[in-house]
Design a protein around this motif. Structure first.
Motif, mmCIF file in Angstrom:
data_model
loop_
_atom_site.group_PDB
_atom_site.id
_atom_site.type_symbol
_atom_site.label_atom_id
_atom_site.label_comp_id
_atom_site.label_asym_id
_atom_site.label_seq_id
_atom_site.Cartn_x
_atom_site.Cartn_y
_atom_site.Cartn_z
ATOM 1 N N VAL A 1 32.592 76.941 78.951
ATOM 2 C CA VAL A 1 32.218 75.622 79.457
ATOM 3 C C VAL A 1 30.965 75.148 78.742
ATOM 4 O O VAL A 1 30.081 75.939 78.401
ATOM 5 C CB VAL A 1 31.989 75.649 80.988
ATOM 6 N N ARG A 2 30.943 73.842 78.468
ATOM 7 C CA ARG A 2 29.744 73.156 77.985
ATOM 8 C C ARG A 2 29.635 71.887 78.813
ATOM 9 O O ARG A 2 30.513 71.030 78.748
ATOM 10 C CB ARG A 2 29.850 72.826 76.503
ATOM 11 N N ASP A 3 28.569 71.786 79.616
ATOM 12 C CA ASP A 3 28.483 70.696 80.585
ATOM 13 C C ASP A 3 27.028 70.269 80.719
ATOM 14 O O ASP A 3 26.142 71.100 80.950
ATOM 15 C CB ASP A 3 29.014 71.163 81.947
ATOM 16 N N LEU B 1 32.092 78.529 88.876
ATOM 17 C CA LEU B 1 32.819 78.279 87.647
ATOM 18 C C LEU B 1 34.131 79.071 87.648
ATOM 19 O O LEU B 1 34.133 80.280 87.395
ATOM 20 C CB LEU B 1 31.953 78.686 86.443
ATOM 21 N N HIS C 1 40.009 77.656 85.263
ATOM 22 C CA HIS C 1 39.906 76.188 85.290
ATOM 23 C C HIS C 1 38.430 75.788 85.173
ATOM 24 O O HIS C 1 37.836 75.242 86.116
ATOM 25 C CB HIS C 1 40.507 75.623 86.578
ATOM 26 N N PRO C 2 37.807 76.046 84.029
ATOM 27 C CA PRO C 2 36.376 75.757 83.885
ATOM 28 C C PRO C 2 36.029 74.286 84.073
ATOM 29 O O PRO C 2 34.873 73.962 84.375
ATOM 30 C CB PRO C 2 36.070 76.240 82.463
ATOM 31 N N GLU C 3 37.012 73.402 83.921
ATOM 32 C CA GLU C 3 36.755 71.985 84.144
ATOM 33 C C GLU C 3 36.440 71.684 85.608
ATOM 34 O O GLU C 3 35.936 70.605 85.946
ATOM 35 C CB GLU C 3 37.967 71.149 83.693
ATOM 36 N N GLN C 4 36.706 72.662 86.496
ATOM 37 C CA GLN C 4 36.404 72.506 87.914
ATOM 38 C C GLN C 4 35.012 73.028 88.279
ATOM 39 O O GLN C 4 34.713 73.270 89.447
ATOM 40 C CB GLN C 4 37.472 73.216 88.749
#
Length: 334
Positions: free
Chosen positions: A189-191, A226, A230-233
């Protein structure tokens, strides 16, 4: 030295000169008492991370100063296990992967190592795997190259899944890396929500419960859920309890009963020095914190020990960042 690393070092140096720690939350529990302690001595080792190696009956500790991994026996004797100057600058988080007879090591450069390269501070992030018996390198992966953004990076902490996959936090970038057992790496993830302020430390401790990672953020004391699949969640955990209980959250430890323990300190900011216990009824969507003050100057992590025990590491990195390194450090049972 880049601006981010310079700012981080200035904060830590200032924190080390403060005579009294910040006030603890009003709801804090009474301070604990030490029941067993290991006082070890090694030439300006200053460990930030620690792990228990059950197979060999020893603790392993990192070294911000020397970039090594050392074995610490219950009698306080210290011997070097890993010394890999070709790649390791400052070793930070450690994880013993007993199933594969290896120790995984996070590598960074906060600017206080004997191996710090001129102008290189704040741009090192890597993970090394080493044989647990011999200390021989199995692989080394440059995570800053994996990020491929040309920015500041510092690998801090890591956790390993049953299949040998490692997950690594980056304190200077809003990134969590995923590293396969053979060292192949990618970005989980990069957020931007995980970004640290300029000159500060962001992502820090990380634990795994099933297919969920729980990650702490040092600068603002936030906790993040995390999902590995589903890292977008990615979502912030709603934490109840004393206000600012997690500010300065450093190492995290997941206990067998599913509770989470963490250390907070004021090495790089204005957090209190405490041990925090976190319980979640819903898979880390929400949690509640209980705070236990600590009298130690610079605790950083909790580690399992023998017979189900838990130990706190104080590597006196406050003195290292203040420019007055010492030879002793402490592991004590809580």
């Amino acid at each position: 030295m880049n601006q981010r690393a310079r700012g981080a070092l200035l904060l830590t140096a200032l924190a080390a000169t403060i005579a009294a720690a910040p006030a603890l939350p009003a709801a804090a529990a009474p301070a604990h008492h030490r029941t067993a302690a290991i006082t070890a001595s090694a030439d300006t080792l200053h460990p930030e991370g620690a792990a228990w190696d059950a197979a060999h009956g020893r603790f392993l500790v990192s070294s911000l100063r020397h970039g090594t991994v050392s074995a610490v026996r219950p009698d306080g004797s210290v011997t070097t296990l890993v010394d890999d100057p070709a790649v390791l600058v400052s070793t930070v988080g450690l994880h013993v992967d007993a199933a594969r007879n290896r120790v995984l090591v996070a590598n960074g450069d906060p600017g206080v190592s004997l191996r710090t390269a001129p102008g290189g501070s704040g741009h090192v992030a890597g993970i090394g795997a080493y044989d647990l018996t011999t200390g021989r390198r199995l692989f080394y992966t440059d995570l800053a190259a994996t990020a491929a953004d040309g920015g500041s990076h510092l690998a801090n902490d890591l956790v390993v899944g049953p299949d040998g996959t490692a997950y690594v936090t980056d304190s200077f970038a809003p990134v969590v890396y995923r590293v396969a057992p053979d060292g192949t790496a990618g970005i989980l993830v990069r957020d931007s929500r995980l970004a640290a302020p300029q000159g500060g430390f962001g992502l820090n401790g990380i634990v795994r419960q099933g297919r969920t990672l729980v990650v702490g953020k040092y600068d603002d004391g936030t906790l993040w859920r995390l999902p590995i699949d589903h890292p977008e969640q990615l979502a912030r955990v709603a934490v109840g309890g004393p206000a600012d209980a997690l500010t300065g959250l450093d190492g995290l430890l997941l206990r067998p009963d599913g509770t989470l323990q963490g250390i907070t300190n004021h090495l790089g900011g204005n957090g209190a020095t405490t041990r925090v216990e976190l319980c979640s009824p819903d898979g880390w969507r929400t949690a509640r914190a209980t705070v236990h003050p600590l009298a130690d100057p610079a605790p950083t992590v909790l580690t399992p020990g023998p017979a189900g025990s838990v130990y706190v590491l104080d590597g006196r990195i406050d003195l290292l960042f203040a420019g007055t390194p010492v030879d002793t450090f402490t592991l004590y049972r809580i």
